[in-house]
Scaffold this motif. Structure first.
Motif, PDB file in Angstrom:
ATOM      1  N   GLN A  88       1.051  -0.710   0.528  1.00 46.10           N
ATOM      2  CA  GLN A  88       0.413   0.071   0.003  1.00 46.10           C
ATOM      3  C   GLN A  88       1.249   1.656  -0.135  1.00 46.10           C
ATOM      4  OE1 GLN A  88      -2.769  -1.053   3.684  1.00 46.10           O
ATOM      5  NE2 GLN A  88      -3.831  -1.268   1.861  1.00 46.10           N
ATOM      6  N   ALA A  89       1.911   1.122   1.159  1.00 46.75           N
ATOM      7  CA  ALA A  89       2.960   2.651   0.798  1.00 46.75           C
ATOM      8  C   ALA A  89       3.582   2.807  -0.697  1.00 46.75           C
ATOM      9  CB  ALA A  89       3.864   2.237   1.684  1.00 46.75           C
ATOM     10  N   ILE A  90       4.461   1.602  -1.269  1.00 44.71           N
ATOM     11  CA  ILE A  90       4.275   1.650  -2.498  1.00 44.71           C
ATOM     12  C   ILE A  90       3.659   2.251  -3.421  1.00 44.71           C
ATOM     13  CG2 ILE A  90       5.208   0.657  -4.637  1.00 44.71           C
ATOM     14  CD1 ILE A  90       6.500  -1.885  -3.160  1.00 44.71           C
ATOM     15  N   LEU A  91       2.426   1.881  -3.739  1.00 45.53           N
ATOM     16  CA  LEU A  91       1.005   2.347  -4.206  1.00 45.53           C
ATOM     17  C   LEU A  91       0.785   3.484  -4.349  1.00 45.53           C
ATOM     18  CD1 LEU A  91      -1.122  -0.844  -3.929  1.00 45.53           C
ATOM     19  CD2 LEU A  91      -0.321   0.264  -5.720  1.00 45.53           C
ATOM     20  N   ALA A  94      14.574  10.117   7.934  1.00 46.03           N
ATOM     21  CA  ALA A  94      14.586  11.156   6.429  1.00 46.03           C
ATOM     22  C   ALA A  94      15.025   9.572   5.427  1.00 46.03           C
ATOM     23  CB  ALA A  94      15.362  11.403   5.237  1.00 46.03           C
ATOM     24  N   ASP A  95      15.492   8.242   6.175  1.00 51.18           N
ATOM     25  CA  ASP A  95      15.126   7.640   5.549  1.00 51.18           C
ATOM     26  C   ASP A  95      14.148   6.715   5.789  1.00 51.18           C
ATOM     27  OD1 ASP A  95      16.978   7.811   3.673  1.00 51.18           O
ATOM     28  OD2 ASP A  95      17.961   5.979   4.818  1.00 51.18           O
ATOM     29  N   ALA A  96      13.238   6.849   7.673  1.00 50.95           N
ATOM     30  CA  ALA A  96      12.844   5.553   7.740  1.00 50.95           C
ATOM     31  C   ALA A  96      11.188   6.436   7.447  1.00 50.95           C
ATOM     32  CB  ALA A  96      12.582   6.202   9.142  1.00 50.95           C
ATOM     33  N   ILE A  97      11.146   8.075   6.318  1.00 56.80           N
ATOM     34  CA  ILE A  97       9.787   8.350   5.640  1.00 56.80           C
ATOM     35  C   ILE A  97      10.379   7.676   4.293  1.00 56.80           C
ATOM     36  CG2 ILE A  97       9.287  10.564   4.944  1.00 56.80           C
ATOM     37  CD1 ILE A  97      10.270  11.622   7.103  1.00 56.80           C
ATOM     38  N   LYS A  98      10.899   7.225   4.513  1.00 58.62           N
ATOM     39  CA  LYS A  98      11.816   6.573   2.475  1.00 58.62           C
ATOM     40  C   LYS A  98      11.594   5.060   2.772  1.00 58.62           C
ATOM     41  CE  LYS A  98      15.639   9.501   0.533  1.00 58.62           C
ATOM     42  NZ  LYS A  98      16.987   9.059  -0.165  1.00 58.62           N
ATOM     43  N   GLU A  99      11.119   4.881   3.619  1.00 59.17           N
ATOM     44  CA  GLU A  99      11.137   3.218   3.886  1.00 59.17           C
ATOM     45  C   GLU A  99       9.145   3.462   3.795  1.00 59.17           C
ATOM     46  OE1 GLU A  99      12.282   0.192   4.488  1.00 59.17           O
ATOM     47  OE2 GLU A  99      14.313   0.779   4.182  1.00 59.17           O
ATOM     48  N   GLY A 100       8.862   4.418   4.316  1.00 61.02           N
ATOM     49  CA  GLY A 100       7.026   4.036   4.035  1.00 61.02           C
ATOM     50  C   GLY A 100       6.073   4.153   4.902  1.00 61.02           C
ATOM     51  N   ILE A 101       7.862   4.557   6.551  1.00 58.94           N
ATOM     52  CA  ILE A 101       6.689   4.923   7.825  1.00 58.94           C
ATOM     53  C   ILE A 101       6.588   6.507   7.810  1.00 58.94           C
ATOM     54  CG2 ILE A 101       7.792   5.146  10.232  1.00 58.94           C
ATOM     55  CD1 ILE A 101       7.184   2.490   8.793  1.00 58.94           C
ATOM     56  N   ARG A 102       5.200   6.446   8.522  1.00 54.67           N
ATOM     57  CA  ARG A 102       4.296   7.703   9.110  1.00 54.67           C
ATOM     58  C   ARG A 102       3.964   7.290  10.274  1.00 54.67           C
ATOM     59  NH1 ARG A 102       6.183   8.085   4.562  1.00 54.67           N
ATOM     60  NH2 ARG A 102       6.005   9.949   2.515  1.00 54.67           N
ATOM     61  N   ILE A 103       4.539   8.638  10.720  1.00 52.58           N
ATOM     62  CA  ILE A 103       3.938   8.804  12.367  1.00 52.58           C
ATOM     63  C   ILE A 103       2.014   8.664  12.768  1.00 52.58           C
ATOM     64  CG2 ILE A 103       3.758   9.761  14.859  1.00 52.58           C
ATOM     65  CD1 ILE A 103       7.060  10.909  13.873  1.00 52.58           C
ATOM     66  N   GLY A 118      -8.243 -14.251 -13.545  1.00 54.00           N
ATOM     67  CA  GLY A 118      -7.322 -13.276 -13.596  1.00 54.00           C
ATOM     68  C   GLY A 118      -6.369 -13.380 -11.366  1.00 54.00           C
ATOM     69  N   TYR A 119      -6.447 -12.315 -11.797  1.00 53.63           N
ATOM     70  CA  TYR A 119      -5.640 -12.245 -10.270  1.00 53.63           C
ATOM     71  C   TYR A 119      -6.493 -10.244  -9.451  1.00 53.63           C
ATOM     72  CZ  TYR A 119      -2.701 -15.208 -11.849  1.00 53.63           C
ATOM     73  OH  TYR A 119      -1.837 -16.507 -12.641  1.00 53.63           O
ATOM     74  N   VAL A 120      -6.020 -11.007  -8.012  1.00 51.67           N
ATOM     75  CA  VAL A 120      -6.914  -9.681  -6.944  1.00 51.67           C
ATOM     76  C   VAL A 120      -6.060  -9.727  -5.468  1.00 51.67           C
ATOM     77  CG1 VAL A 120      -9.084  -9.874  -7.139  1.00 51.67           C
ATOM     78  CG2 VAL A 120      -8.563 -11.302  -6.025  1.00 51.67           C
ATOM     79  N   PHE A 121      -5.768  -8.725  -5.089  1.00 49.86           N
ATOM     80  CA  PHE A 121      -4.840  -8.011  -4.053  1.00 49.86           C
ATOM     81  C   PHE A 121      -5.459  -7.842  -3.051  1.00 49.86           C
ATOM     82  CE2 PHE A 121      -2.979  -7.779  -8.724  1.00 49.86           C
ATOM     83  CZ  PHE A 121      -2.587  -8.490  -8.936  1.00 49.86           C
ATOM     84  N   LYS A 122      -5.145  -8.116  -1.921  1.00 51.79           N
ATOM     85  CA  LYS A 122      -5.280  -7.927  -0.582  1.00 51.79           C
ATOM     86  C   LYS A 122      -4.577  -6.594   0.232  1.00 51.79           C
ATOM     87  CE  LYS A 122      -5.542  -9.262   3.642  1.00 51.79           C
ATOM     88  NZ  LYS A 122      -7.558  -9.482   4.513  1.00 51.79           N
ATOM     89  N   ALA A 123      -4.045  -5.601  -1.009  1.00 52.36           N
ATOM     90  CA  ALA A 123      -3.523  -4.085  -0.534  1.00 52.36           C
ATOM     91  C   ALA A 123      -5.116  -3.583  -1.056  1.00 52.36           C
ATOM     92  CB  ALA A 123      -2.180  -3.965  -1.112  1.00 52.36           C
TER      93      ALA A 123
END
Length: 220
Positions: A12-15, A164-173, A107-112
């Motif tokens: 979800q973070a990538i999307l 900054a890298d933790a944010i790039k990892e998709g992390i948000r407080i 076809g395919y469906v995805f949990k995300a």
């Protein structure tokens, strides 16, 4: 093209465009690392059998320029009609012997896409016999919908991660409702939930591959 696994939250973070970096345990013999403290962008190093120094990042499973397809939690959805959502023909379908429970296309469906759904494809939670979500490790390549290009790789200790890298990892407080003091704190909790039981928890402070990536389109 190589596969890479992500859990549903990270997909979800990538999307959402929030995740552009991932860390994976470096399972080389780190006892033999010779870390160049003068310029960590060029270390650590290992020596080969001839005594030559090899930059460890050259041994990373993924290298800049590699295209990766994301494996995620998925399910196969069947249909009697071929359309954009069910483009694949079931090779085992036999029209002569097909019953009402046999379908020709899938076809395919995805949990995300429906993270709160117990079953895929809008089956009610109390439906007996509904298809179940399947682990990302078993997702076939043909189902891939997310492709990533590796743009950089380096090696560092896990605890070296910056805010900054933790944010790039998709992390948000605040995501997930947990009272973390920083994104690094939240990342530490996420990391331990995956790796601590494997012996690579935060306190072990393992070396990790740090991959940066961007999402790309890949022609079918």
């Amino acid at each position: 093209m190589k596969p890479i696994l992500f859990n549903t939250d990270m997909v979800q973070a990538i999307l959402d465009g929030r995740k552009t970096m991932t860390r994976r345990v470096c399972k080389l013999d780190t006892a033999n690392f010779d870390y160049d403290l003068k310029d960590k962008d060029y270390g650590p190093f290992l020596q080969n059998e001839y005594g030559d120094s090899i930059n460890v990042k050259e041994l990373a499973p993924y290298q800049p320029g590699d295209i990766l397809y994301v494996r995620e939690t998925w399910a196969r959805e069947w249909s009697n009609e071929q359309d954009a959502c069910h483009p694949f023909r079931d090779e085992g379908y036999n029209e002569e012997f097909a019953s009402g429970e046999d379908f020709e296309f899938y076809g395919y469906v995805f949990k995300a896409d429906t993270p709160d759904a117990k079953y895929p494809s809008d089956y009610p939670d109390d439906y007996e016999g509904a298809p179940t979500w399947r682990p990302s490790i078993h997702m076939p390549k043909e189902a891939a919908r997310i492709f990533l290009e590796v743009t950089d790789v380096r090696v560092e200790r896990l605890s070296s991660i910056s805010e900054a890298d933790a944010i790039k990892e998709g992390i948000r407080i605040g995501i997930g409702g947990m009272p973390y003091f920083s994104c690094v704190d939240a990342f530490r909790n996420l990391w331990d939930s995956i790796y601590a039981k494997r012996g690579y928890g935060w306190d072990a402070n393992p070396y990790v591959w740090v991959y940066e990536f961007k999402r790309v389109e890949v022609a079918p």
